[in-house]
Design an enzyme around this catalytic site. Structure first.
Site, PDB file in Angstrom:
ATOM      1  N   THR A 199       0.850  -1.195   0.000  1.00  0.00           N
ATOM      2  CA  THR A 199       0.000   0.000   0.000  1.00  0.00           C
ATOM      3  C   THR A 199       0.883   1.243   0.000  1.00  0.00           C
ATOM      4  O   THR A 199       0.627   2.205  -0.725  1.00  0.00           O
ATOM      5  CB  THR A 199      -0.933  -0.010   1.234  1.00  0.00           C
ATOM      6  OG1 THR A 199      -1.739  -1.182   1.166  1.00  0.00           O
ATOM      7  CG2 THR A 199      -1.814   1.214   1.287  1.00  0.00           C
TER       8      THR A 199
ATOM      9  N   SER B 169       4.664  -6.904  -1.900  1.00  0.00           N
ATOM     10  CA  SER B 169       4.505  -6.970  -0.456  1.00  0.00           C
ATOM     11  C   SER B 169       5.033  -8.305   0.057  1.00  0.00           C
ATOM     12  O   SER B 169       4.632  -9.358  -0.455  1.00  0.00           O
ATOM     13  CB  SER B 169       3.008  -6.850  -0.143  1.00  0.00           C
ATOM     14  OG  SER B 169       2.826  -6.580   1.211  1.00  0.00           O
ATOM     15  N   GLY B 170       5.905  -8.264   1.057  1.00  0.00           N
ATOM     16  CA  GLY B 170       6.544  -9.493   1.545  1.00  0.00           C
ATOM     17  C   GLY B 170       5.571 -10.561   2.019  1.00  0.00           C
ATOM     18  O   GLY B 170       5.771 -11.753   1.767  1.00  0.00           O
ATOM     19  N   HIS B 171       4.480 -10.115   2.699  1.00  0.00           N
ATOM     20  CA  HIS B 171       3.632 -11.135   3.339  1.00  0.00           C
ATOM     21  C   HIS B 171       2.802 -11.941   2.356  1.00  0.00           C
ATOM     22  O   HIS B 171       2.149 -12.904   2.747  1.00  0.00           O
ATOM     23  CB  HIS B 171       2.746 -10.498   4.419  1.00  0.00           C
ATOM     24  CG  HIS B 171       1.610  -9.657   3.922  1.00  0.00           C
ATOM     25  ND1 HIS B 171       0.335 -10.140   3.864  1.00  0.00           N
ATOM     26  CD2 HIS B 171       1.555  -8.380   3.486  1.00  0.00           C
ATOM     27  CE1 HIS B 171      -0.475  -9.171   3.412  1.00  0.00           C
ATOM     28  NE2 HIS B 171       0.247  -8.104   3.189  1.00  0.00           N
TER      29      HIS B 171
ATOM     30  N   ASN C  57      -5.917  -9.673  -7.781  1.00  0.00           N
ATOM     31  CA  ASN C  57      -5.888 -10.410  -6.508  1.00  0.00           C
ATOM     32  C   ASN C  57      -7.110 -11.294  -6.302  1.00  0.00           C
ATOM     33  O   ASN C  57      -7.049 -12.273  -5.577  1.00  0.00           O
ATOM     34  CB  ASN C  57      -5.748  -9.443  -5.327  1.00  0.00           C
ATOM     35  CG  ASN C  57      -6.653  -8.239  -5.423  1.00  0.00           C
ATOM     36  OD1 ASN C  57      -6.635  -7.520  -6.413  1.00  0.00           O
ATOM     37  ND2 ASN C  57      -7.448  -8.029  -4.402  1.00  0.00           N
TER      38      ASN C  57
ATOM     39  N   THR D 172      14.374   4.777   9.414  1.00  0.00           N
ATOM     40  CA  THR D 172      15.401   3.748   9.629  1.00  0.00           C
ATOM     41  C   THR D 172      14.969   2.435   8.991  1.00  0.00           C
ATOM     42  O   THR D 172      13.829   1.994   9.170  1.00  0.00           O
ATOM     43  CB  THR D 172      15.635   3.563  11.145  1.00  0.00           C
ATOM     44  OG1 THR D 172      16.021   4.833  11.666  1.00  0.00           O
ATOM     45  CG2 THR D 172      16.713   2.533  11.431  1.00  0.00           C
TER      46      THR D 172
ATOM     47  N   CYS E 226      -9.332  -7.644   1.605  1.00  0.00           N
ATOM     48  CA  CYS E 226      -9.099  -6.331   2.196  1.00  0.00           C
ATOM     49  C   CYS E 226     -10.405  -5.580   2.359  1.00  0.00           C
ATOM     50  O   CYS E 226     -10.480  -4.606   3.082  1.00  0.00           O
ATOM     51  CB  CYS E 226      -8.125  -5.536   1.344  1.00  0.00           C
ATOM     52  SG  CYS E 226      -6.648  -6.478   1.034  1.00  0.00           S
TER      53      CYS E 226
HETATM   54  N1  PLP Z   1      -2.268  -4.737  -4.056  1.00  0.00           N
HETATM   55  C1  PLP Z   1      -2.824  -5.956  -4.201  1.00  0.00           C
HETATM   56  C2  PLP Z   1      -3.083  -6.476  -5.584  1.00  0.00           C
HETATM   57  C3  PLP Z   1      -3.154  -6.717  -3.078  1.00  0.00           C
HETATM   58  O1  PLP Z   1      -3.706  -7.923  -3.243  1.00  0.00           O
HETATM   59  C4  PLP Z   1      -2.895  -6.180  -1.794  1.00  0.00           C
HETATM   60  C5  PLP Z   1      -3.309  -6.938  -0.593  1.00  0.00           C
HETATM   61  O2  PLP Z   1      -4.221  -7.735  -0.638  1.00  0.00           O
HETATM   62  C6  PLP Z   1      -2.291  -4.927  -1.701  1.00  0.00           C
HETATM   63  C7  PLP Z   1      -1.993  -4.224  -2.847  1.00  0.00           C
HETATM   64  C8  PLP Z   1      -1.961  -4.305  -0.371  1.00  0.00           C
HETATM   65  O3  PLP Z   1      -0.898  -4.987   0.204  1.00  0.00           O
HETATM   66  P1  PLP Z   1      -0.432  -4.618   1.705  1.00  0.00           P
HETATM   67  O4  PLP Z   1      -1.551  -5.058   2.581  1.00  0.00           O
HETATM   68  O5  PLP Z   1       0.805  -5.357   1.922  1.00  0.00           O
HETATM   69  O6  PLP Z   1      -0.241  -3.171   1.765  1.00  0.00           O
END
Ligand code: PLP
Length: 396
Positions: A73, A202-204, A154, A240, A328
């Protein structure tokens, strides 16, 4: 609960043990600040630069094109707001109606501030019309234009033809950002072959922890920093550096890079088995998204005449974790903006659910879902006031 079958990997993934092990020394032993003058911090600066090199290798980028952020994000906001900050009011923006809110919301904010912002639609399979992109770019000339198009969706896993999109943007001199969050770790991304200007990850989403993001910025891209403060990341992102998480991200990149092809094939086989099993055991089911252009790990299906939320709750009681619409946006019962943009019929919109697999998904997991899901669907259909032979079908 005896058993958890986790098929919600597009929402987040389990941290790989190799990633955790790589991170551990950086909490209590190698905890220096990489910007410090002393040798203790200097050692950590070397680890940081090794991690940057590994992440650059993952994207076939140069290390100085990698900026570490806190999440995708942040990377998406940094790309969109940073470009607008550079060019001011004359910047025009072209994005798509099926982006994640991390892209849609900053674009809509720019629109509220007077920028010309266009959201391209998609067809019934979730594909963009590239001629429409060309027409919009032609109309935007000669203003500076930012195009932000996601690499893979997604919710449906539909892949955009980023090579063609990058070529079109080059032809028109537009700046191209891509939200590549969902492709990370599932398919190779090469910024030399697919010349995007900016890219977010995004790492997770690929077995690193939550709280670490990646922002690729091609050398020479016109951009103002989003986070102001210290001189970290060559003054392009103040704060940092989160060294333990950066080291973890680099490990996740290495794990993905070393196993792409085999893992991609394995995931596609498991996903296709799940899809075939669902279609064979449940009537009135439609697969959402272009089956020929999807991430190997993602399956989005609509069970007509029933609610996706009801399916997800019942499966949750059986230890099966899936999502409806965008994870989300969960908490809201509004139908997914992606599924609606694809024009999925009313009877199917609300029954859409997403199964998303990972390197830890096994054949036994798929067997378990194929055993538990059909009775859940049949049970909910029995109770539903909707159906092909019931009055409410007139909504179609
Ligand atoms: N963009 C896409 C396509 C996503 O699927 C997501 C999370 O589901 C994000 C952005 C946001 O990622 P983060 O929660 O790591 O900010």
């Amino acid at each position: 609960m005896d058993r958890i079958v986790y098929l919600d990997n597009n929402a987040t993934t389990r941290v790989a043990p190799e990633v955790r092990d790589a991170m551990l020394p950086f909490f209590c032993d190698r905890y220096g600040n990489p910007s410090s003058m002393h040798a203790f911090g200097g050692e950590v600066a070397k680890d940081l630069s090794a991690a940057r090199e590994e992440v650059a290798r993952f994207l076939n980028a140069d290390p100085d094109e990698i900026i570490f952020t806190s999440c995708a994000t942040e990377s998406d906001n940094a790309a969109i707001r940073g470009t607008a900050d550079y060019f001011g009011r004359e910047l025009k923006v072209i994005t798509t109606a099926v982006e994640h809110p991390a892209v849609l919301q900053p674009c809509r904010r720019l629109k509220a501030f007077g920028h010309d912002v266009v959201e391209l639609g998609v067809d019934g399979l979730g594909n963009l019309d590239l001629d429409e992109l060309r027409r919009r770019l032609e109309a935007a000339r000669p203003a500076p234009t930012l195009v932000s198009v996601m690499y893979a969706n997604n919710e449906t896993g539909v892949l955009n033809p980023m090579d063609e999109i990058a070529a079109i943007c080059r032809e028109y001199g537009a700046i191209l950002h891509t939200d590549a969050v969902q492709v990370a770790g599932k398919l190779p991304v090469d910024v030399k072959k697919v010349p995007v200007d900016m890219l977010s990850m995004s790492g997770h989403k690929f077995h690193a922890p939550k709280g670490i993001g990646l922002f690729y910025v091609r050398r020479g891209t016109k951009l103002k920093p989003f986070m102001l403060g210290g001189h970290q990341e060559q003054s392009r992102r103040a704060g940092t550096e989160n060294v333990p998480y950066i080291v973890g991200l680099a490990k996740a990149c290495e794990l993905a890079r070393l196993g792409w092809e085999e893992e991609g094939r394995r995931l596609a086989r498991l996903r296709d088995r799940l899809q075939a099993g669902i279609l064979a055991s449940c009537p009135n089911v439609r697969v959402n998204g272009d089956k020929s252009r999807r991430l190997p790990n993602t399956l989005n299906v609509s069970f007509e005449y029933i609610e996706g939320e009801a399916i997800a709750y019942r499966l949750s009681d059986l230890g099966i974790c899936i999502s409806t619409g965008s994870a989300c946006a969960s908490g809201s019962l509004d139908p997914s903006h992606v599924i609606r943009a694809m024009g999925v019929p009313f009877t199917a919109v609300h029954g859409s659910v997403r199964f998303s697999l990972s390197r830890y998904t096994t054949d036994e997991d798929i067997d378990y879902v194929l055993e538990k899901l059909p009775p859940v669907v049949h049970g909910l259909r029995e109770m539903s006031p909707f159906g092909p032979d019931r009055a409410v079908d007139t909504f179609k």
